[in-house]
Design a protein around this motif. Structure first.
Motif, PDB file in Angstrom:
ATOM      1  N   ALA A   1       1.883  -1.879  -8.041  1.00  0.00           N
ATOM      2  CA  ALA A   1       0.792  -2.686  -7.460  1.00  0.00           C
ATOM      3  C   ALA A   1       1.214  -4.150  -7.336  1.00  0.00           C
ATOM      4  CB  ALA A   1      -0.460  -2.566  -8.332  1.00  0.00           C
TER       5      ALA A   1
ATOM      6  N   TYR B   1       1.138   5.143  -8.585  1.00  0.00           N
ATOM      7  CA  TYR B   1       0.692   3.763  -8.322  1.00  0.00           C
ATOM      8  C   TYR B   1       0.506   3.063  -9.663  1.00  0.00           C
ATOM      9  CZ  TYR B   1      -1.894  -0.071  -6.152  1.00  0.00           C
ATOM     10  OH  TYR B   1      -2.301  -1.311  -5.715  1.00  0.00           O
TER      11      TYR B   1
ATOM     12  N   GLU C   1      -2.887   3.113  -2.253  1.00  0.00           N
ATOM     13  CA  GLU C   1      -2.360   3.666  -3.526  1.00  0.00           C
ATOM     14  C   GLU C   1      -1.383   4.817  -3.280  1.00  0.00           C
ATOM     15  OE1 GLU C   1      -5.403   4.253  -6.467  1.00  0.00           O
ATOM     16  OE2 GLU C   1      -6.077   2.171  -6.269  1.00  0.00           O
TER      17      GLU C   1
ATOM     18  N   LYS D   1      -8.083   0.926   0.113  1.00  0.00           N
ATOM     19  CA  LYS D   1      -7.439   0.949  -1.208  1.00  0.00           C
ATOM     20  C   LYS D   1      -6.846   2.346  -1.513  1.00  0.00           C
ATOM     21  CE  LYS D   1      -6.794  -1.896  -4.763  1.00  0.00           C
ATOM     22  NZ  LYS D   1      -5.392  -1.649  -4.856  1.00  0.00           N
TER      23      LYS D   1
END
Ligand code: 13P
Ligand code: SF4
Length: 336
Positions: free
Chosen positions: A13, A8, A33, A29
Motif C-alpha cells: 500500500a 495487499y 487492492e 479501493k
C-alpha cells in the motif's frame, strides 16, 4: 513469489500510494487492492533482473503509471530502447513494437507478455507484397510504417511512424525522389499525400480501431460539448482529420494537451489514451472514447508478471532478416 500469494500488505500500500493518488478516479479501493500487489511485485522483480519496461500510450493506466520505465509513442519507445542499459526489455505494447526493440537491441532479451498481441496493419502486408510492389514500380523507394513485421521492414528502404511520416517522405524528395511507395496504412498515406507534393503510391491496409471513427462522430461531439478541442491520430480517415483541430502521434497529442490545457478535449484514437492523459491533466475534461485495440488489451499486469518471472515469451528474429530490417529503422532514426 507466485501469482497466487500476492497480498495487499502495508508495504505494498505504501509503495504504490503515489500511483493510486494519480489513478484514484479510475479505480475504486477494491480494484486497487487487487492491482497494487502486481505493480509492487513487477517493480521489485524488474529491479532484481535489471529489466526495463517499455509501455505504449494505449496500455491501461495501471500498466502505464504503475510499471512503465519508458512510456510513449512508437518512435519514442524505439529511440529509448536503443539507449537502454537493461539486460531485459519487456514490451507492453504489440508484437511489431517488441520486434522493433529487438531489431535495435539484438543482444538483449526482449520479451512480450502475449505474442498474439498483433496489429491489423502488420497483418495486412507480407514481404512478398512489398517485393511485388518493388517489381511493379522499379526504382521507387518503399516507406514502411513501423506497424509491420520484421520481414516486411527487411524489404523496405526506410521506416516511419505517425510522428515523422511526412518528414521522411519530404526527406526522400530532397534526395531526388518525386514518388514513394507508402505501406501499409492507406489513411496515413492519404493524410501525408495531402501535405506534400511527392506522389504517394498507396497500399490498402488500415487500422481496425481508427477506421471506426467517422467525421459525424466529431461533428456530434462538437454539438454536445461547447469549445471542444479535437485531436486525431493520422491513422484516422481523411474525413476525420478534416474535422480535427490538431493531428499527431499519440505522444504529440499528449504534448499538445500538456501545453495547451484545453477545457474539454476529444482524442480520436484508442480508448486508454484518454484515460492516461486525463490522469496527468486534472484540469482537462477528456471525453471517453468508444474503441479499444483488442491487441493492445491482451497485455495485462498478470501476464507481465508471468513474463518477467519466466523471462518468456522471448521475441526472436532470424539474424538475416534482423540485419536487413535494421537498415530502414536506422535510416528513419537518422532522418527524423
Ligand atoms: P503511435 O506511434 O502514434 O504511438 O501509434 C502507434 C499505433 O499503433 C497507433 O495505432
Ligand atoms: Fe494496430 Fe490499430 Fe491496434 Fe495501433 S490501434 S496496434 S494500428 S490495430
Amino acid at each position: 513469489m507466485s501469482t497466487q500469494n500476492l497480498a495487499y500488505t502495508n508495504e505494498v500500500a505504501n509503495a504504490t500510494a503515489p500511483v493510486y493518488e494519480k489513478l484514484s478516479s479510475q479505480y475504486n479501493k477494491d480494484q486497487w487492492e487487487k492491482i497494487a500487489p502486481y505493480i509492487y511485485e513487477i517493480n521489485r522483480l524488474k529491479a532484481e533482473k535489471n529489466a526495463t519496461i517499455l509501455v505504449h500510450n494505449y496500455m491501461t493506466p495501471d500498466i502505464f503509471y504503475g510499471i512503465g520505465d519508458i512510456v510513449g509513442d512508437s518512435l519514442m519507445l524505439a529511440r529509448k530502447a536503443s539507449q537502454t542499459n537493461a539486460d531485459i526489455i519487456v514490451q507492453c505494447g504489440v508484437h511489431f513494437m517488441a520486434e522493433t526493440a529487438k531489431i535495435l537491441c539484438p543482444d538483449k532479451k526482449v520479451i512480450i507478455p502475449d505474442p498474439k498481441a498483433g496489429c491489423s496493419l502488420a497483418n495486412s502486408i507480407t514481404a512478398k507484397d512489398v517485393r511485388d510492389l518493388k517489381e511493379k514500380y522499379p526504382g521507387i523507394p518503399v516507406v514502411t510504417y513501423v506497424n509491420t513485421s520484421a520481414e516486411v521492414k527487411a524489404e523496405s528502404d526506410v521506416c516511419c511512424t505517425s510522428s515523422n511520416a511526412l518528414q521522411i517522405v519530404n526527406a526522400l524528395k530532397k534526395e531526388g525522389h518525386d514518388s514513394v511507395i507508402f505501406t501499409p496504412d492507406q489513411y496515413l498515406a492519404q493524410n501525408v499525400a495531402a501535405q506534400t507534393d511527392v506522389n504517394v503510391i498507396i497500399y490498402e491496409g488500415s487500422c481496425e480501431v481508427h477506421e471506426l471513427y467517422s467525421a459525424q462522430n466529431v461533428i456530434d461531439a462538437r454539438n454536445t460539448h461547447e469549445g471542444l478541442v479535437v485531436l486525431a491520430h493520422p491513422e484516422c480517415k481523411p474525413e476525420v482529420m478534416a474535422q480535427a483541430d490538431y493531428a499527431g502521434s499519440t505522444a504529440q497529442m499528449d504534448d499538445y494537451i500538456k501545453k495547451h490545457q484545453p477545457k474539454t478535449a476529444m482524442l480520436v484514437t484508442e480508448r486508454s489514451m484518454s484515460d492516461n492523459v486525463a490522469a496527468s491533466n486534472p484540469d482537462v475534461k477528456l471525453l471517453n472514447m468508444p474503441h479499444a485495440c483488442p491487441h493492445m488489451k491482451r497485455i495485462t499486469l498478470q501476464n507481465v508478471l508471468e513474463a518477467l518471472q519466466n523471462e518468456a515469451p522471448e521475441v526472436l528474429i532470424d539474424p538475416d532478416i534482423l540485419e536487413r530490417a535494421k537498415h530502414p529503422v536506422d535510416r528513419m532514426l537518422e532522418l527524423s
